[in-house]
Design an enzyme around this catalytic site. Structure first.
Site, PDB file in Angstrom:
ATOM      1  N   GLN A  15       0.836  -1.215   0.000  1.00 34.86           N
ATOM      2  CA  GLN A  15       0.000   0.000   0.000  1.00 34.86           C
ATOM      3  C   GLN A  15       0.868   1.261   0.000  1.00 34.86           C
ATOM      4  O   GLN A  15       0.530   2.257  -0.627  1.00 34.86           O
ATOM      5  CB  GLN A  15      -0.939  -0.011   1.204  1.00 34.86           C
ATOM      6  CG  GLN A  15      -1.904   1.160   1.201  1.00 34.86           C
ATOM      7  CD  GLN A  15      -3.164   0.878   1.992  1.00 34.86           C
ATOM      8  OE1 GLN A  15      -3.885  -0.061   1.691  1.00 34.86           O
ATOM      9  NE2 GLN A  15      -3.420   1.685   3.000  1.00 34.86           N
ATOM     10  N   GLU A  16       2.020   1.201   0.709  1.00 30.84           N
ATOM     11  CA  GLU A  16       2.913   2.369   0.752  1.00 30.84           C
ATOM     12  C   GLU A  16       3.417   2.689  -0.657  1.00 30.84           C
ATOM     13  O   GLU A  16       3.428   3.841  -1.084  1.00 30.84           O
ATOM     14  CB  GLU A  16       4.101   2.081   1.682  1.00 30.84           C
ATOM     15  CG  GLU A  16       5.157   3.165   1.604  1.00 30.84           C
ATOM     16  CD  GLU A  16       6.221   3.093   2.698  1.00 30.84           C
ATOM     17  OE1 GLU A  16       6.205   2.121   3.478  1.00 30.84           O
ATOM     18  OE2 GLU A  16       7.064   4.000   2.749  1.00 30.84           O
TER      19      GLU A  16
END
Ligand SMILES: Cc1cc2nc3c(=O)[nH]c(=O)nc-3n(C[C@H](O)[C@H](O)[C@H](O)COP(=O)(O)OP(=O)(O)OC[C@H]3O[C@@H](n4cnc5c(N)ncnc54)[C@H](O)[C@@H]3O)c2cc1C
Length: 380
Positions: free
Chosen positions: A242-243
């Site tokens: 997700q980062e």
């Protein structure tokens, strides 16, 4: 056909975001860049509007919204040309560790404050001697009765000055397997032995309070561990998808923004009695940028849709993180060049966009590390 299915609620949310950012954020960016920090009051305003940690379930004070709301906020914030207010780092990167791996006690204790903006979070992995090679960190966490004692130094920590809570990666020196030695702990501001060091002066991101953090015999309760002991490395790997996606979304939107602010300039600015947009060399440059941006947008939107469906897209996200951030560099450089001398002056927004884009290929895993991940996935 649109790749992402935005609902009317999503679209309304985007409008609300835009209005809020125009009123509460954009007018202050210059002042924050000068000050080298975004005041905590801005974070509080974000929290009051419900713009922080929107995915956190209602039971912990959040709104339980889907990731598309975060996507919209990341995009609209990228268009503010202010990288200091690292709300996405807090909401989409750090807090998900607490939400996914924290005990019920930790979640009830900290998540409501993260949602309201009373608690600003940071994640501390990088150390002076190691960044890419996470398994080589030196910070230790040693159990002592019901406590854990942390010793070590972290560097380049975003939100390092403002943070009230840090997810710290530390190693059990007794563990044999370096990948199973890393754990993640929650350390509160004010805990004896936890000190914030100097703010790092950077080439860009001037309003982001990136700092060093020190832990000297810092004693925290043993139950401030996230997840099971020995699983820190794996938790980091899981959440990095997700980062890196957030980073790619920021890169594509940033590139779109830079081209958008360049187009009126090239149509207006004249040289040799005609707008500089009329020179074919410049037209080709602009068309090439527009094409690359469109390619990046299409790829990233597809990954957003896949991520929403819970698919494992580590390989594709690693490709997207490196390609979109490199593309954003190219766009930043070309757009600045099209502005001529004015592009290098602070009064033109392209100057800040250009210098703030540079770091994107370094953090969230360098672009070289992204390529090593893809190479491994390809069995090379
Ligand atoms: C503005 C900013 C904000 C940051 N925020 C945070 C944060 O909030 N939390 C945090 O923990 N960290 C943060 N970082 C740190 C960032 O994640 C690291 O800088 C990054 O992971 C690279 O580590 P390093 O600087 O130690 O570089 P190194 O690991 O020393 O790498 C140096 C160079 O060698 C290359 N390299 C290394 N290994 C390989 C390999 N195997 N193959 C090919 N090339 C390789 C790298 O790609 C790079 O080009 C931030 C950094 C910056 C600049």
């Amino acid at each position: 056909m649109d790749i992402i299915n935005y609902t009317d609620e999503h679209r309304m949310f985007r409008d609300t975001c835009k209005k809020f950012l125009e009123k509460e954020i954009i007018p202050h960016v210059e002042e924050w860049e000068e000050a080298g920090i975004v005041p905590k009051s801005a974070w509080k305003k974000m929290g009051e509007q419900g713009f922080l940690c929107m995915g956190v379930p209602e039971a912990y004070g959040g709104l339980g919204l889907d990731f598309l709301y975060s996507v919209i906020l990341i995009e609209e914030m990228a268009r503010t040309n202010c990288s200091g207010l690292a709300a996405s780092l807090h909401s989409d990167i750090v807090v998900p560790y607490i939400e996914a791996f924290g005990s019920e006690d930790l979640k009830h204790k900290y998540l409501p404050g993260c949602v309201s903006g009373d608690i600003i979070t940071a994640v501390a992995m990088t150390e002076p001697n190691t960044g890419s090679d996470l398994a080589a960190i030196k910070t230790t966490a040693v159990e002592d009765g019901d406590d854990v004692i942390i010793n070590g130094q972290k560097t380049f920590i975003s939100n390092g000055i403002n943070c009230g809570l840090v997810v710290v990666a530390a190693k059990d020196p007794a563990a044999d397997n370096p990948h199973k030695a890393v754990d993640l702990y929650l350390v509160e501001e004010g805990t004896p032995g936890f000190e914030k060091g100097k703010q790092i002066k950077k080439a860009g991101w001037h309003s982001q309070d990136t700092a060093e953090l020190y832990f000297t015999d810092c004693r925290i309760p043993k139950d401030h561990i996230l997840g099971e002991k020995g699983m820190g490395f794996y938790m980091l790997m899981e959440k990095l998808q997700q980062e890196r996606l957030a980073c790619a979304i920021g890169a594509v939107t940033g590139a779109e923004y830079m081209l958008e602010i360049t187009l009126p300039y090239v149509k207006e600015r004249k040289a040799f009695d005609k707008p500089i947009s009329k020179f074919q060399a410049n037209q080709f440059k602009i068309v090439e940028m527009a094409t690359e941006i469109k390619l990046g947008r299409t790829f990233v939107d597809k990954l957003i849709a896949d991520h929403l469906e819970g698919k494992n897209i580590v390989t594709e996200v690693s490709m997207a993180k490196y390609w979109t951030t490199d593309m954003a560099h190219r766009v930043a450089d070309q757009c600045l060049q099209l502005h001529g001398g004015y592009g290098y002056c602070e009064e033109y927004p392209i100057a800040r966009a250009w210098r703030d884009t540079r770091v994107m290929s370094i953090f969230a895993g360098t672009n070289e590390i992204m390529k090593t991940i893809v190479a491994r996935m390809m069995g090379l």
